[in-house]
Design an enzyme around this catalytic site. Sequence first.
Site, mmCIF file in Angstrom:
data_model
loop_
_atom_site.group_PDB
_atom_site.id
_atom_site.type_symbol
_atom_site.label_atom_id
_atom_site.label_comp_id
_atom_site.label_asym_id
_atom_site.label_seq_id
_atom_site.Cartn_x
_atom_site.Cartn_y
_atom_site.Cartn_z
ATOM 1 N N ARG A 94 0.818 -1.230 0.000
ATOM 2 C CA ARG A 94 0.000 0.000 0.000
ATOM 3 C C ARG A 94 0.843 1.268 0.000
ATOM 4 N NH1 ARG A 94 -2.599 0.954 6.061
ATOM 5 N NH2 ARG A 94 -0.685 0.634 7.259
ATOM 6 N N HIS A 164 -8.555 -3.967 2.560
ATOM 7 C CA HIS A 164 -8.926 -3.393 3.865
ATOM 8 C C HIS A 164 -9.982 -2.286 3.675
ATOM 9 C CE1 HIS A 164 -8.325 -1.358 7.720
ATOM 10 N NE2 HIS A 164 -7.403 -2.176 8.080
ATOM 11 N N ASP A 209 -12.446 -4.667 16.778
ATOM 12 C CA ASP A 209 -11.332 -5.098 15.919
ATOM 13 C C ASP A 209 -11.327 -6.622 15.980
ATOM 14 O OD1 ASP A 209 -7.863 -3.946 15.610
ATOM 15 O OD2 ASP A 209 -9.093 -5.307 14.403
ATOM 16 N N GLU A 268 -13.266 -6.259 5.947
ATOM 17 C CA GLU A 268 -12.067 -6.546 5.157
ATOM 18 C C GLU A 268 -12.056 -7.983 4.637
ATOM 19 O OE1 GLU A 268 -10.202 -3.959 8.686
ATOM 20 O OE2 GLU A 268 -8.822 -5.373 7.754
#
Length: 294
Positions: A94, A164, A209, A268
Amino acid sequence: MNMLPSIPGIATFHESAEGLTRLRVTSPLATAEIALDGAHVTHFQPADGAPLLFLSRSSYFAPGKPIRGGIPICFPWFGPCADRPDLPAHGFARIRCWAAESLAATDSGRVTAIFILKSDEETRALWPHDFIAHLTVDISRQLKLTLEIENTGPEPFQFEEALHTYFAISDVREVAVIGLEGATYLDKTDSLKVRELGSEPFRIVSETDRIFPANKATCVIDDPWLRCQIVVEKSGSQTTVVWNPWIAKSAAMPDFGDDEWPRMLCIETANTGTDAITLAPGSRHAMSTTISVK
Ligand code: TA6
């Protein structure tokens, strides 16, 4: 430096002041934007619909800096690098500049762009393997991304990967995530404890998360305020990750507004941890995510 010609009126390359090259798609079916840095989709909006991707107003837009929002590509590791904590989180894909390899449009306005990243000395210094990565971005009234990794070296290697995706929503406290009912997950907010979702659609009520291993489910974000459902289908992926930083984590991120957390939710498409992929020399693996609205 991009060498591929634009398709006038449909898909055109632009150089920003910060030195980022972006591909802007304005077709009758949708608008989209992809930065060559990270082959990062930063915008997607189907015709007669709302933008589906969140992009932080505080995001960095500079070579070598990850963009906060859109669809970051995590490769060849997810999260911190296990044996090299000094290396960038979520790998280097990325924060490397990809090349636009091909660009095509159909008469109906469907646009397909393919981006390529090859291993080189810099990547080998971070991860000692040779690979070719292709990202295919297929833009119509839906958005399909396919990340294909090829092992071009003489030895097998193992990698993690994630698309993501940051989804734009009305308020994370009002949406429900359908499709993960009863699924097992690792809770990253509580020392990776193994837990199980209940039988009701999953709601976000605090920092979230969660890594859902061995999970191929299609997820649906039900947004009652936007009166729409965002559908996230996937293939070649065994891991789903759900993330919202909530209040404290948002305040700790310099490239994310303190008040932005209600308007985003990451669902994701990934292969991480026990779902990491081992690739033999000469073989390839493809993972896709398809985003649509119903
Ligand atoms: O996918 C969730 C996650 O791993 C979170 O733990 C958080 O770190 C998020 O990714 C964003 O990571 P980044 O490196 O982009 O700040």
